[in-house]
Design a protein around this motif. Structure first.
Motif, short mmCIF file in Angstrom:
data_model
loop_
_atom_site.label_atom_id
_atom_site.label_comp_id
_atom_site.label_asym_id
_atom_site.label_seq_id
_atom_site.Cartn_x
_atom_site.Cartn_y
_atom_site.Cartn_z
N UNK A 112 -63.09 79.43 15.25
CA UNK A 112 -62.09 78.64 14.52
C UNK A 112 -61.34 77.68 15.43
N UNK A 113 -61.17 78.04 16.69
CA UNK A 113 -60.38 77.22 17.62
C UNK A 113 -61.26 76.43 18.59
N UNK A 114 -62.59 76.50 18.40
CA UNK A 114 -63.50 75.89 19.36
C UNK A 114 -64.10 74.58 18.86
N UNK A 115 -64.47 73.73 19.81
CA UNK A 115 -65.23 72.52 19.49
C UNK A 115 -66.68 72.95 19.17
N UNK A 116 -67.47 72.08 18.54
CA UNK A 116 -68.87 72.45 18.27
C UNK A 116 -69.64 72.84 19.54
N UNK A 117 -69.42 72.12 20.64
CA UNK A 117 -70.12 72.46 21.90
C UNK A 117 -69.68 73.83 22.40
N UNK A 118 -68.37 74.13 22.31
CA UNK A 118 -67.87 75.44 22.74
C UNK A 118 -68.41 76.56 21.84
N UNK A 119 -68.55 76.26 20.54
CA UNK A 119 -69.11 77.24 19.61
C UNK A 119 -70.54 77.58 19.99
N UNK A 120 -71.33 76.56 20.35
CA UNK A 120 -72.72 76.79 20.77
C UNK A 120 -72.77 77.64 22.04
N UNK A 121 -71.84 77.38 22.99
CA UNK A 121 -71.78 78.16 24.22
C UNK A 121 -71.44 79.62 23.91
N UNK A 122 -70.52 79.82 22.96
CA UNK A 122 -70.14 81.18 22.58
C UNK A 122 -71.32 81.91 21.96
N UNK A 123 -72.08 81.22 21.11
CA UNK A 123 -73.25 81.85 20.48
C UNK A 123 -74.25 82.30 21.54
N UNK A 124 -74.46 81.47 22.57
CA UNK A 124 -75.36 81.85 23.68
C UNK A 124 -74.80 83.06 24.42
N UNK A 125 -73.49 83.06 24.64
CA UNK A 125 -72.85 84.19 25.35
C UNK A 125 -73.01 85.48 24.56
N UNK A 126 -72.88 85.40 23.24
CA UNK A 126 -73.02 86.60 22.41
C UNK A 126 -74.43 87.17 22.54
N UNK A 127 -75.42 86.29 22.62
CA UNK A 127 -76.80 86.76 22.81
C UNK A 127 -76.93 87.52 24.14
N UNK A 128 -76.32 86.97 25.21
CA UNK A 128 -76.38 87.64 26.52
C UNK A 128 -75.68 89.00 26.46
N UNK A 129 -74.57 89.06 25.73
CA UNK A 129 -73.82 90.32 25.62
C UNK A 129 -74.67 91.37 24.91
N UNK A 130 -75.33 91.00 23.81
CA UNK A 130 -76.14 91.97 23.08
C UNK A 130 -77.40 92.36 23.85
N UNK A 131 -77.92 91.42 24.65
CA UNK A 131 -79.09 91.74 25.49
C UNK A 131 -78.75 92.80 26.53
N UNK A 132 -77.46 92.91 26.87
CA UNK A 132 -77.01 93.91 27.85
C UNK A 132 -76.70 95.26 27.18
N UNK A 133 -77.05 95.38 25.90
CA UNK A 133 -76.87 96.65 25.21
C UNK A 133 -75.53 96.83 24.52
N UNK A 134 -74.74 95.76 24.43
CA UNK A 134 -73.46 95.84 23.72
C UNK A 134 -73.66 95.41 22.28
N UNK A 135 -72.79 95.85 21.40
CA UNK A 135 -72.80 95.40 20.01
C UNK A 135 -71.63 94.46 19.79
N UNK A 136 -71.85 93.43 18.96
CA UNK A 136 -70.79 92.47 18.65
C UNK A 136 -70.60 92.42 17.14
N UNK A 137 -69.36 92.59 16.72
CA UNK A 137 -68.99 92.36 15.32
C UNK A 137 -68.35 90.98 15.26
N UNK A 138 -69.01 90.09 14.53
CA UNK A 138 -68.64 88.67 14.50
C UNK A 138 -68.06 88.39 13.12
N UNK A 139 -66.73 88.27 13.03
CA UNK A 139 -66.06 88.04 11.74
C UNK A 139 -65.93 86.53 11.55
N UNK A 140 -66.56 86.02 10.49
CA UNK A 140 -66.56 84.57 10.29
C UNK A 140 -66.89 84.24 8.84
#
Length: 198
Positions: A112-140
């Motif tokens: 909600x507070x991010x630019x489109x480019x920052x949102x894309x970076x966050x989406x990539x980061x979430x993938x890395x987080x889940x690849x490390x065995x963490x779970x993410x609950x993404x409320x949107x």
């Protein structure tokens, strides 16, 4: 109302400390950072590495860099949080939760507070987080992002559970219909054009 199941067993969470003890981290829309402290100081707050009775600042910086590298969320540990843009402040919040070894990371409307480019970076980061065995609950409510990064989607409307679907079986249209509770047209109606001329 309802119950929270964590790792297959019901739990009661009455405070942030209890959530952290269960390895559940939360990043709120309103950040919980101390603006006058640096990135590493915020990261280690109440978990500071010690050298004798003193805080080991070099170790704090080193740990911040290590976690940032691991999850591909680069950040300068020595920058004061008050000098960071919003997207980087959110990054500090995420890294702070990961430093505390959270197994589940809850992100409340994170784009909600991010630019489109920052949102894309966050989406990539979430993938890395889940690849490390963490779970993410993404409320949107942003369906494009929901489709892009999730495995499963749960829809809640007016505080009530509507249903859960595998993302691969969902479209933005079917999710929108679950959200509003009625059929939704995928066609965009053209608005009439008005001019000053008669």
């Amino acid at each position: 109302k309802g119950e929270v199941l964590f790792e297959g067993r019901p739990v009661r969470i009455n405070s942030p400390a209890e959530a952290i003890n269960l390895k559940i981290g939360m990043v709120h829309q309103e950040f919980m950072l101390v603006p006058s402290l640096t990135v590493s100081e915020n990261m280690m707050l109440r978990e500071e590495p010690k050298k004798g009775i003193f805080i080991n600042r070099a170790k704090a910086v080193e740990e911040t860099r290590r976690i940032a590298r691991m999850y591909q969320l680069p950040i300068d540990p020595d920058t004061r949080v008050e000098d960071l843009p919003v997207g980087m402040k959110q990054r500090v919040e995420i890294l702070k939760a990961l430093y505390r070894d959270c197994k589940v990371l809850v992100l409340d409307e994170p784009t909600a507070v991010l630019t489109p480019a920052e949102s894309d970076q966050l989406c990539c980061a979430i993938r890395h987080i889940t690849e490390k065995g963490r779970s993410v609950i993404f409320i949107s409510h942003k369906l494009r992002e929901v489709i892009q990064i999730t495995d499963r989607v749960t829809v809640i409307r007016d505080g009530k559970y509507i249903g859960t679907v595998d993302t691969k079986d969902a479209t933005q249209l079917t999710l929108a219909q679950m959200m509003v509770g009625r059929p939704v047209s995928s066609e965009r109606k053209e608005r009439p054009c008005f001019t000053d001329k008669e």
